[in-house]
Design a protein around this motif. Structure first.
Motif, PDB file in Angstrom:
ATOM      1  N   ARG A  43       0.829  -1.211   0.000  1.00  0.00           N
ATOM      2  CA  ARG A  43       0.000   0.000   0.000  1.00  0.00           C
ATOM      3  C   ARG A  43       0.859   1.255   0.000  1.00  0.00           C
ATOM      4  O   ARG A  43       0.517   2.255  -0.637  1.00  0.00           O
ATOM      5  N   VAL A  44       1.969   1.216   0.709  1.00  0.00           N
ATOM      6  CA  VAL A  44       2.895   2.353   0.698  1.00  0.00           C
ATOM      7  C   VAL A  44       3.452   2.534  -0.708  1.00  0.00           C
ATOM      8  O   VAL A  44       3.453   3.643  -1.256  1.00  0.00           O
ATOM      9  N   ARG A  45       3.917   1.456  -1.299  1.00  0.00           N
ATOM     10  CA  ARG A  45       4.504   1.522  -2.644  1.00  0.00           C
ATOM     11  C   ARG A  45       3.500   2.032  -3.663  1.00  0.00           C
ATOM     12  O   ARG A  45       3.828   2.819  -4.557  1.00  0.00           O
ATOM     13  N   ASN A  46       2.222   1.607  -3.530  1.00  0.00           N
ATOM     14  CA  ASN A  46       1.179   2.028  -4.466  1.00  0.00           C
ATOM     15  C   ASN A  46       0.608   3.404  -4.140  1.00  0.00           C
ATOM     16  O   ASN A  46      -0.190   3.941  -4.904  1.00  0.00           O
ATOM     17  N   GLY A  47       0.977   3.951  -2.986  1.00  0.00           N
ATOM     18  CA  GLY A  47       0.476   5.255  -2.587  1.00  0.00           C
ATOM     19  C   GLY A  47      -0.986   5.237  -2.174  1.00  0.00           C
ATOM     20  O   GLY A  47      -1.653   6.270  -2.233  1.00  0.00           O
ATOM     21  N   THR A  48      -1.467   4.087  -1.727  1.00  0.00           N
ATOM     22  CA  THR A  48      -2.878   3.993  -1.364  1.00  0.00           C
ATOM     23  C   THR A  48      -3.135   4.169   0.127  1.00  0.00           C
ATOM     24  O   THR A  48      -4.284   4.172   0.551  1.00  0.00           O
ATOM     25  N   ILE A  49      -2.089   4.329   0.913  1.00  0.00           N
ATOM     26  CA  ILE A  49      -2.244   4.506   2.355  1.00  0.00           C
ATOM     27  C   ILE A  49      -1.426   5.735   2.776  1.00  0.00           C
ATOM     28  O   ILE A  49      -0.335   5.963   2.249  1.00  0.00           O
ATOM     29  N   PRO A  50      -1.945   6.542   3.691  1.00  0.00           N
ATOM     30  CA  PRO A  50      -1.177   7.718   4.127  1.00  0.00           C
ATOM     31  C   PRO A  50       0.007   7.300   5.004  1.00  0.00           C
ATOM     32  O   PRO A  50      -0.147   6.502   5.925  1.00  0.00           O
ATOM     33  N   TYR A  51       1.183   7.810   4.690  1.00  0.00           N
ATOM     34  CA  TYR A  51       2.379   7.474   5.459  1.00  0.00           C
ATOM     35  C   TYR A  51       3.353   8.637   5.412  1.00  0.00           C
ATOM     36  O   TYR A  51       3.206   9.571   4.638  1.00  0.00           O
TER      37      TYR A  51
END
Length: 82
Positions: A43-51
């Motif tokens: 999800r981080v790699r795909n940019g689908t989760i805030p981090y």
């Protein structure tokens, strides 16, 4: 990954005073969301989760994760007794 009532109970039980400044690492975020570390990194790699990044480490603000989970609940409906 998410089970309807379980996820909403977890979100509702979060104390807002503790949540405001809670920073989670990948393991803690995976545990909180009840998914694998690999799922979190995907999800981080795909940019689908805030981090955020703290140096080279990926970190998460717990309130951001809670908001993200609410918005991405895949149509789960909370069972409320009337």
């Amino acid at each position: 990954m998410f089970s309807g009532d379980d996820i909403f109970e977890k979100i509702d039980s979060s104390d807002s005073s503790q949540t405001e400044n809670s920073i989670l690492n990948v393991d803690e975020a995976a545990d909180f969301m009840r998914c694998s570390r690999a799922s979190v990194y995907n999800r981080v790699r795909n940019g689908t989760i805030p981090y955020n990044r703290n140096g080279g480490r990926v970190v998460f603000w717990k309130p951001d994760i809670i908001d993200w989970m609410k918005q991405n609940s895949c149509g789960l409906v909370r069972n409320k007794e009337t």
